[in-house]
Design a protein around this motif. Structure first.
Motif, mmCIF file in Angstrom:
data_model
loop_
_atom_site.group_PDB
_atom_site.id
_atom_site.type_symbol
_atom_site.label_atom_id
_atom_site.label_comp_id
_atom_site.label_asym_id
_atom_site.label_seq_id
_atom_site.Cartn_x
_atom_site.Cartn_y
_atom_site.Cartn_z
ATOM 1 N N GLN A 1 0.835 -1.203 0.000
ATOM 2 C CA GLN A 1 0.000 0.000 0.000
ATOM 3 C C GLN A 1 0.865 1.247 0.000
ATOM 4 O O GLN A 1 0.531 2.248 -0.622
ATOM 5 N N ARG B 1 1.148 3.744 -3.060
ATOM 6 C CA ARG B 1 0.515 4.951 -2.542
ATOM 7 C C ARG B 1 -1.006 4.861 -2.623
ATOM 8 O O ARG B 1 -1.693 5.791 -3.007
ATOM 9 N N ASN B 2 -1.517 3.682 -2.301
ATOM 10 C CA ASN B 2 -2.945 3.466 -2.407
ATOM 11 C C ASN B 2 -3.350 2.481 -1.322
ATOM 12 O O ASN B 2 -2.807 1.385 -1.241
ATOM 13 N N SER B 3 -4.300 2.894 -0.485
ATOM 14 C CA SER B 3 -4.641 2.024 0.632
ATOM 15 C C SER B 3 -5.550 0.877 0.186
ATOM 16 O O SER B 3 -6.008 0.095 1.000
ATOM 17 N N ARG C 1 11.162 4.910 6.866
ATOM 18 C CA ARG C 1 11.254 6.339 6.536
ATOM 19 C C ARG C 1 11.141 6.555 5.037
ATOM 20 O O ARG C 1 10.513 7.501 4.568
ATOM 21 N N ASN D 1 7.556 6.260 4.075
ATOM 22 C CA ASN D 1 6.847 7.497 4.412
ATOM 23 C C ASN D 1 7.051 8.532 3.325
ATOM 24 O O ASN D 1 6.107 9.174 2.868
ATOM 25 N N ALA D 2 8.300 8.697 2.911
ATOM 26 C CA ALA D 2 8.595 9.708 1.891
ATOM 27 C C ALA D 2 7.935 9.325 0.565
ATOM 28 O O ALA D 2 7.479 10.198 -0.176
ATOM 29 N N LEU E 1 5.115 8.146 0.143
ATOM 30 C CA LEU E 1 3.708 8.557 0.153
ATOM 31 C C LEU E 1 3.537 9.982 -0.351
ATOM 32 O O LEU E 1 2.472 10.359 -0.822
ATOM 33 N N LEU E 2 4.603 10.784 -0.257
ATOM 34 C CA LEU E 2 4.541 12.146 -0.787
ATOM 35 C C LEU E 2 4.502 12.123 -2.314
ATOM 36 O O LEU E 2 4.056 13.061 -2.947
ATOM 37 N N ARG F 1 -3.931 1.999 10.333
ATOM 38 C CA ARG F 1 -3.836 3.404 9.966
ATOM 39 C C ARG F 1 -4.925 4.233 10.646
ATOM 40 O O ARG F 1 -4.696 5.367 11.044
ATOM 41 N N PRO G 1 -0.567 6.880 9.528
ATOM 42 C CA PRO G 1 0.109 6.178 8.432
ATOM 43 C C PRO G 1 1.629 6.037 8.568
ATOM 44 O O PRO G 1 2.248 5.512 7.655
ATOM 45 N N ASP G 2 2.210 6.498 9.677
ATOM 46 C CA ASP G 2 3.674 6.440 9.802
ATOM 47 C C ASP G 2 4.157 4.979 9.795
ATOM 48 O O ASP G 2 3.840 4.202 10.690
#
Lengths: 337, 261
Positions: free
Chosen positions: A77, A81-83, A216, A219-220, A222-223, A272, A277-278
């Motif tokens: 996911q 970048r898609n839940s 980490r 996480n990035a 996801l941006l 989540r 979402p971290d």
């Protein structure tokens, strides 16, 4: 909810689920037996045999498989970048099904029944799953890098192809084979043994070390991919690593227990909602909840129509879907309230 | 320092950037002007290293941009893209904290930078809000804070001080007028600290107010280049942008202001 309290809660619930899982089933066992087993030396009773030979391996295996499916789902996911992404997206599950059917149908002629303690069906499923994931990955990769959007489409295409092959094998199968194929697809932990547990524990263990190190970076991601690149992340290598890790993880899980849908999709979603979402917290918490969920589902599978047993995939879907839908509705109402 | 020499970039059959030469010095603001599809964003993607030029060279400080490791590059160069696609419910604090991803400067220091950058973009009050629930302009400010956090402090790569670069792609597109003015101040103060700033803007007043170097692009090529005073007298600006312009002195500050006929 704070990540810390979430971890404590999940751990406590997991322990409770594990104990309940050991005690319930066609033969109900009293908690006293469990305490007895741990603290006193004597000849094994019938109940203790049931726990040690049947239920303990099964409980451990379901925990491991639930964990690995959930953590791989969380990673997928993040990568897409898609839940709504889940591990089956890259074709692993469909490929594994086709591989398993192939071995079930042609296995008697072509293969030995087991290698290194794993059944030929498991090995066929594992090979099929990895092959499918590899083809999907190759299709989506060019000299410019791997396109996540193309991968999604390639995953759908390859899954469809594997599905067609699967049906072809089913068509060629006789009655007995057909039954084995459909039972395999529903997923089962019935055959749990220590050999399988070892393989799963090794895979899960390695993934539990490797995947959180990518938190980490995930996480990035996801941006957005280019944003992640600007933040100093080697995005191409990251994608490659994550695809390899998840294919291995899901491949092992599917080859041992068949296709257990839903865990990989729902668990990260729930986490989540609880702690955000971290990925630093999402990944370990998903692993815990995934294990917890599958151990509980397995207990239900054994009790619901005892002495017979429901396929675990059916239970996860039957219990999970309404629960998931109720959360979606609540979420929708909150957004549009 | 950021330098492009005879760089070209094409995607498919379309030439995005053609034989481009440009030098951006530390402490100076460069504004890229031009109509839609002129290749401004493509040029910015070359400058950020996201795309590789088909030919030509791109220098970031003393090396070509792709010779730096990704993590080293991230310590020198930050880039604000035109759109943000983040749709996971991170808090604003978490989003801005990601700007500190390339560094190991410790959480205390990083959180202090998050506070400073959010205050700089007038968004400190949003710190605990859910990013996905913000308005478009608020999101743009938070993304700006994230990018600022990445180049907020003087930077070192392998022990040597390096120039910082800030690339902004239409940073004011969703901002209200008060925050556009705030953005102008931020851009100028970053430049004052010696940061190389390159931005794509459509608002000519924004460009003429902030930039010391204006670059006019059309069809992937550099058409004209110069200081605001030089560009004011250049008729190509009107031709390329496609409107009739007049410059008048601001009644209070005396600075040139663009008006449209």
């Amino acid at each position: 909810m704070l990540p810390k309290s979430c971890f404590i809660l999940l751990t406590v619930l997991s322990v409770i689920a594990a104990i309940v899982g050991l005690l319930v089933g066609p033969v109900q066992i009293s908690p006293v037996v469990l305490i007895d087993m741990l603290f006193s030396e004597h000849d094994q009773t019938r109940d203790e045999m049931i726990i040690q030979v049947i239920r303990l391996p099964r409980m451990l295996l379901s925990f491991l498989i639930g964990s690995v499916l959930a953590i791989c789902g969380a990673v997928m996911q993040g990568l897409f970048r898609n839940s709504l992404a889940d591990p089956s997206l890259i074709g692993v599950s469909a490929g594994a099904s086709a591989g398993a059917s192939f071995v079930i149908v042609f296995g008697a002629i072509l293969f030995p029944t087991s290698v290194l303690g794993l059944s030929a069906v498991s090995i066929g499923a594992f090979a099929g799953g990895l092959l499918a994931a590899w083809v999907v990955y190759r299709l989506a990769s060019s000299s410019e890098g791997t396109s996540v959007a193309t991968m999604l489409l390639a995953g759908i295409a390859i899954s469809a192809l594997a599905g067609a092959l699967n049906q072809l094998f089913s068509f060629l199968a006789d009655n007995d084979m057909l039954r084995r194929i459909s039972l395999w697809q529903m997923g089962s932990l019935e055959s749990a043994d220590w050999q399988q547990i070892t393989y799963c524990a090794l895979t899960t263990g390695v993934l539990m070390i490797l995947l959180p190190r990518e938190s980490r970076a995930l996480n990035a991601m996801l941006l957005g991919e280019s944003e992640a690149r600007h933040l100093g992340i080697g995005v191409e290598w990251l994608k490659r690593r994550l695809i390899i890790y998840t294919s291995l993880g899901v491949g092992i899980a599917v080859s041992v227990a068949g296709t257990i849908a839903f865990v990989g999709l729902v668990v990260p979603h729930l986490i989540r909602l609880l702690i955000g979402p971290d990925h630093r917290y999402l990944l370990p918490a998903s692993a815990l909840l995934g294990g917890l969920l599958l151990v509980s589902a397995d207990a239900v599978a054994r009790v619901a129509i005892a002495p017979a047993e429901l396929p675990i995939g059916v239970v996860t879907a039957l219990l999970g879907v309404p629960f998931f839908i109720s959360i979606l509705i609540r979420q929708r109402n909150r957004v549009y309230a | 320092m950021l330098r492009v020499s005879s760089a070209s970039l094409s995607s498919g059959n379309i030439l995005r950037v053609k034989d481009f030469n440009l030098t951006c010095e530390p402490g100076l603001v460069t504004a890229l002007l031009g109509p839609n599809g002129a290749g401004k964003t493509s040029l910015l993607k070359l400058l950020s290293g996201e795309l590789k030029a088909d030919s030509g060279e791109l220098w970031l400080n003393e090396r070509q941009i792709h010779e730096w490791k990704p993590i080293e590059r991230a310590k020198m160069l930050a880039c604000l893209p035109q759109h943000s696609t983040l749709n996971f419910p991170f808090t604003v604090e978490e989003v801005v904290l990601m700007g500190r991803n390339p560094y190991d400067t410790g959480t205390v220091n990083d959180l202090e930078i998050v506070r400073q950058t959010l205050e700089a973009v007038d968004s400190w009050q949003l710190v605990h809000r859910n990013y996905t629930e913000l308005s478009g302009g608020e999101k743009q400010r938070v993304q700006l804070a994230r990018v600022l956090a990445q180049v907020w402090q003087p930077t070192k790569v392998s022990g040597e001080n390096k120039n910082r670069v800030l690339l902004l792609d239409e940073p004011s597109s969703s901002l209200d007028i008060a925050h556009q003015q705030l953005l102008q101040k931020i851009v100028l103060s970053m430049a004052e600290q010696g940061v190389v700033v390159v931005m794509v803007v459509h608002d000519l007043n924004f460009a003429f107010y902030c930039a010391s170097q204006l670059v006019l692009m059309s069809q992937g090529q550099l058409v004209a280049q110069g200081t605001p005073t030089e560009m004011m007298q250049n008729d190509l600006l009107q031709t390329v942008i496609g409107v009739n312009l007049e410059f008048i002195a601001h009644p209070v500050t005396g600075k040139p202001v663009v008006i449209f006929k």
